[in-house]
Motif scaffolding. Structure first.
Motif, PDB file in Angstrom:
ATOM      1  N   UNK A   9       1.047  -1.191   0.047  1.00  0.00           N
ATOM      2  CA  UNK A   9      -0.298  -0.131  -0.332  1.00  0.00           C
ATOM      3  C   UNK A   9       0.798   1.133   0.048  1.00  0.00           C
ATOM      4  N   UNK A  10       0.102   2.187  -1.105  1.00  0.00           N
ATOM      5  CA  UNK A  10       1.458   3.377  -1.364  1.00  0.00           C
ATOM      6  C   UNK A  10       0.751   4.374  -0.222  1.00  0.00           C
ATOM      7  N   UNK A  11       0.556   5.076   1.070  1.00  0.00           N
ATOM      8  CA  UNK A  11       0.707   6.684   1.691  1.00  0.00           C
ATOM      9  C   UNK A  11       0.474   7.511   0.372  1.00  0.00           C
ATOM     10  N   UNK A  12      -0.054   8.292   0.071  1.00  0.00           N
ATOM     11  CA  UNK A  12      -0.202  10.212  -0.550  1.00  0.00           C
ATOM     12  C   UNK A  12      -0.568  10.385   0.466  1.00  0.00           C
ATOM     13  N   UNK A  13       0.033  11.215   1.497  1.00  0.00           N
ATOM     14  CA  UNK A  13       0.199  12.401   2.499  1.00  0.00           C
ATOM     15  C   UNK A  13      -0.645  13.427   1.193  1.00  0.00           C
ATOM     16  N   UNK A  14      -1.435  14.282   1.336  1.00  0.00           N
ATOM     17  CA  UNK A  14      -1.525  15.201   0.370  1.00  0.00           C
ATOM     18  C   UNK A  14      -2.010  16.396   1.125  1.00  0.00           C
ATOM     19  N   UNK A  15      -2.816  16.782   2.596  1.00  0.00           N
ATOM     20  CA  UNK A  15      -3.066  17.766   3.182  1.00  0.00           C
ATOM     21  C   UNK A  15      -4.079  17.698   3.063  1.00  0.00           C
ATOM     22  N   UNK A  16      -5.251  19.023   3.160  1.00  0.00           N
ATOM     23  CA  UNK A  16      -6.506  19.177   4.134  1.00  0.00           C
ATOM     24  C   UNK A  16      -7.853  19.085   2.459  1.00  0.00           C
ATOM     25  N   UNK A  17      -7.340  18.369   1.084  1.00  0.00           N
ATOM     26  CA  UNK A  17      -7.941  17.894   0.319  1.00  0.00           C
ATOM     27  C   UNK A  17      -6.627  17.650  -0.982  1.00  0.00           C
ATOM     28  N   UNK A  18      -7.752  16.593  -0.995  1.00  0.00           N
ATOM     29  CA  UNK A  18      -6.690  15.614  -2.469  1.00  0.00           C
ATOM     30  C   UNK A  18      -6.895  16.287  -3.673  1.00  0.00           C
ATOM     31  N   UNK A  19      -6.126  15.818  -3.794  1.00  0.00           N
ATOM     32  CA  UNK A  19      -5.581  15.884  -5.475  1.00  0.00           C
ATOM     33  C   UNK A  19      -6.231  16.135  -6.930  1.00  0.00           C
ATOM     34  N   UNK A  20      -7.369  15.755  -6.827  1.00  0.00           N
ATOM     35  CA  UNK A  20      -8.319  15.939  -7.814  1.00  0.00           C
ATOM     36  C   UNK A  20      -9.217  14.515  -7.516  1.00  0.00           C
ATOM     37  N   UNK A  21     -10.230  14.136  -8.925  1.00  0.00           N
ATOM     38  CA  UNK A  21     -10.889  12.940  -9.147  1.00  0.00           C
ATOM     39  C   UNK A  21     -10.671  11.975  -8.193  1.00  0.00           C
ATOM     40  N   UNK A  22     -11.087  11.144  -7.703  1.00  0.00           N
ATOM     41  CA  UNK A  22     -10.634   9.518  -6.955  1.00  0.00           C
ATOM     42  C   UNK A  22      -9.945   8.892  -8.086  1.00  0.00           C
ATOM     43  N   UNK A  23      -8.929   8.428  -8.018  1.00  0.00           N
ATOM     44  CA  UNK A  23      -9.032   7.061  -9.595  1.00  0.00           C
ATOM     45  C   UNK A  23      -9.047   5.956  -8.550  1.00  0.00           C
ATOM     46  N   UNK A  24      -9.686   4.843 -10.076  1.00  0.00           N
ATOM     47  CA  UNK A  24      -9.680   3.886  -9.559  1.00  0.00           C
ATOM     48  C   UNK A  24      -9.042   2.473  -8.734  1.00  0.00           C
ATOM     49  N   UNK A  25      -7.334   3.528  -8.708  1.00  0.00           N
ATOM     50  CA  UNK A  25      -6.805   2.735  -7.228  1.00  0.00           C
ATOM     51  C   UNK A  25      -6.477   3.113  -6.409  1.00  0.00           C
ATOM     52  N   UNK A  26      -7.294   3.947  -5.857  1.00  0.00           N
ATOM     53  CA  UNK A  26      -7.046   4.979  -5.041  1.00  0.00           C
ATOM     54  C   UNK A  26      -8.347   4.600  -3.440  1.00  0.00           C
ATOM     55  N   UNK A  27      -8.002   4.706  -1.998  1.00  0.00           N
ATOM     56  CA  UNK A  27      -8.600   4.569  -1.236  1.00  0.00           C
ATOM     57  C   UNK A  27      -7.902   6.258  -0.494  1.00  0.00           C
ATOM     58  N   UNK A  28      -9.309   7.184  -0.219  1.00  0.00           N
ATOM     59  CA  UNK A  28      -9.590   8.137   0.113  1.00  0.00           C
ATOM     60  C   UNK A  28      -9.944   7.914   1.639  1.00  0.00           C
ATOM     61  N   UNK A  29      -8.486   8.351   2.683  1.00  0.00           N
ATOM     62  CA  UNK A  29      -8.875   8.254   4.310  1.00  0.00           C
ATOM     63  C   UNK A  29      -9.040   9.459   4.490  1.00  0.00           C
ATOM     64  N   UNK A  30     -10.244  10.191   4.969  1.00  0.00           N
ATOM     65  CA  UNK A  30     -10.493  10.925   6.057  1.00  0.00           C
ATOM     66  C   UNK A  30     -10.028  11.564   7.546  1.00  0.00           C
ATOM     67  N   UNK A  31      -8.993  12.191   7.930  1.00  0.00           N
ATOM     68  CA  UNK A  31      -8.229  11.867   9.381  1.00  0.00           C
ATOM     69  C   UNK A  31      -9.406  12.776   9.877  1.00  0.00           C
ATOM     70  N   UNK A  32     -10.071  12.428  10.663  1.00  0.00           N
ATOM     71  CA  UNK A  32     -11.703  13.522  11.183  1.00  0.00           C
ATOM     72  C   UNK A  32     -11.315  14.364  12.218  1.00  0.00           C
TER      73      UNK A  32
END
Length: 559
Positions: A290-313
């Motif tokens: 699993x490749x973590x991608x740290x992006x800050x407060x917003x995703x970089x664009x539409x979700x791709x079909x190999x991504x899971x977005x994890x929202x740190x609440x």
């Protein structure tokens, strides 16, 4: 035990992540995975992992076993404060530095983390409040070259200032390590960590607690938060948040192997950087992970079909489930979203459990890091050969030397912009770009901002790592994970080099060897690597930023 205000853990999911939980949770519960994990059963990840797992599972009980450290650290802190020593510096790499950085940032207490061999960054640390500094030297093995070099530099600086290093250096290491014996002989204060805990699972050991407690963080509260959910995480029940998060991360079918960590208002500062190492180094091996991608407060664009977005609440967000469910996805592959909230101590243990679960679902050993050692050895080989200098550049454009490795892909490129485009051309439909900058991550922090336009332009995940820090994190995934990454390495001439006392190399030569060794191992694995060396730091950095802006702005290579 004091009761923290926000100990509750919430894990919610939608789309493919929710499907993964539904698919795998019953089997994990039926197998008794959680109970066996907290009983420290080393057979959970198969025969090949059993020997390593047998000596890496004490982290499940740290919320209780680390309690004696609280009083010891508090007494040491008071003693140092009484002597006017209140500036805490941590010399350590990877698991020895990332957790204390998050703990102290979240607590709002100052901690200087020196996790670099870049000479400008080392020199800046040495010049900062030396007369009131205590240095925590953290190394599990006791043989980490970066940490040994940093320790030597501080020892020399203290002596030059007429300060006895034994009064200012605290060593955290495993019992019986080379550093353990050497430090005791030198008269340093030594605090041993639990040897049956791997580095990236060591947040609640002495590695995480000593520097954090000396800096002023409430480490007793941290342990309280972890202990409050220990029984829940050990329970073989479908409500177990560790099982649920682990299934969501590692159980999607087909595997969504890009885990995008989004700060959705969490009170925990910098948590993504800690989770990045835990996930990438634990899972990135055997051609999967699993490749973590740290992006800050917003995703970089539409979700791709190999991504899971994890929202740190945020922990107090009563609408966390609604927020996680409503996070929109305009990608073509559907949605996969997870929402996680909870206090820091609870989340440290939660994510460790979830990573162990994901490792089982991926069929890998989550406790070894074979490709981290390969890069270290390549760096040692370059140092052993002399200066560790790089090969001749393919060409020079202004203040930047350009080199390429990992195949004959550079072609007739003659500018930095051309070279960047050629690298991007190697990016496949499921690939990612890793930007690896061996610069001063404090003074040159603005360079990290280039990640966003690159990701937006490419429509693919882009990670950013500071070298050599990332070598103990995503560096494992780069070489051991799926062979689909392309790599941009940035190095620079230091403003002024710095000798490593007692060694026959300088910090500049060392960081050059680390970059060269990493590039060589990547190239040996067939990964395309573009190496850009700034011959004049400020001018080269400005030129590089313009080139990235040019390539990103016109959408070159976008998918």
């Amino acid at each position: 035990m004091t009761e923290p205000d926000t100990i509750g853990i919430t894990v919610t999911a939608s789309g493919a992540a929710a499907d993964a939980i539904d698919r795998h949770l019953p089997g994990l519960v039926e197998a008794g995975f959680a109970g066996k994990l907290f009983d420290q059963d080393p057979t959970l990840w198969g025969e090949a992992a059993q020997e390593e797992a047998a000596k890496r599972l004490s982290w499940v009980g740290l919320a209780r076993s680390s309690r004696p450290l609280v009083g010891e650290i508090s007494a040491l802190r008071e003693d140092l404060r009484g002597k006017g020593v209140d500036h805490v510096v941590l010399c350590g790499m990877g698991g020895s530095s990332l957790a204390p950085e998050v703990i102290c940032a979240t607590a709002g207490v100052p901690l200087t983390v020196l996790d670099s061999s870049q000479p400008d960054m080392v020199r800046a640390a040495l010049r900062d409040r030396l007369d009131s500094t205590v240095v925590v030297v953290s190394s599990k093995s006791g043989s980490t070259v970066e940490t040994d070099s940093q320790r030597r530099a501080y020892e020399q600086a203290f002596r030059d200032a007429g300060i006895d290093p034994a009064e200012r250096i605290v060593v955290v290491t495993d019992p019986g390590s080379p550093l353990d014996g050497e430090a005791r002989e030198a008269g340093y204060r030594v605090i041993n960590a639990d040897p049956d805990v791997g580095g990236r699972y060591s947040a609640l050991t002495a590695f995480g607690l000593v520097p954090s407690g000396l800096a002023g963080a409430d480490i007793e509260r941290l342990l309280d938060e972890a202990e409050a959910i220990t029984d829940l995480l050990a329970d073989d029940d479908t409500s177990n948040p560790g099982l649920r998060l682990g299934a969501a991360l590692g159980g999607t079918e087909p595997l969504r192997d890009k885990i995008v960590l989004i700060d959705a208002g969490t009170q925990i500062t910098g948590f993504g950087d800690w989770a990045e190492q835990l996930i990438a180094e634990s899972t990135g091996k055997d051609g999967t992970g699993l490749l973590p991608v740290v992006v800050g407060s917003a995703a970089d664009g539409p979700q791709t079909d190999d991504e899971t977005w994890v929202l740190l609440m945020p922990s107090d967000d009563d609408e966390s489930e609604d927020n996680a469910t409503s996070a929109s996805s305009d990608g073509t592959g559907g949605e996969s979203t997870v929402g996680v909230s909870g206090a820091l101590g609870a989340q440290l243990l939660l994510w460790e459990v979830a990573t162990a679960v994901a490792g089982r679902l991926l069929g890998i050993n989550p406790f070894d890091q074979p490709d981290v050692e390969s890069a270290k050895q390549a760096a040692r080989d370059l140092l052993g050969g002399g200066s560790g200098a790089a090969d001749e550049p393919a060409f020079v454009d202004g203040d930047i030397q350009v080199r390429a490795a990992g195949g004959d892909w550079l072609g007739d490129a003659s500018t930095v912009s051309d070279a960047l485009r050629r690298l991007i051309d190697q990016l496949g439909p499921t690939g990612y770009l890793a930007v690896m900058a061996y610069l001063d991550r404090i003074a040159d922090s603005a360079l990290a901002d280039t990640r966003v336009p690159l990701a937006t332009s490419l429509g693919r995940p882009v990670t950013f790592g500071w070298g050599p820090r990332f070598l103990h994190s995503t560096g494992q995934y780069h070489k051991g994970g799926r062979p689909e990454g392309v790599y941009l390495q940035i190095t620079t001439e230091p403003r002024e080099d710095l000798a490593v006392p007692g060694r026959d190399f300088t910090f500049g030569e060392f960081v050059s060897a680390q970059a060269g060794g990493d590039a060589k191992v990547l190239a040996d694995h067939g990964r395309p690597v573009l190496r850009l060396h700034l011959t004049a730091h400020d001018a080269g950095l400005a030129q590089l930023t313009r080139a990235i802006s040019e390539v990103s702005g016109n959408g070159a290579g976008a998918r």
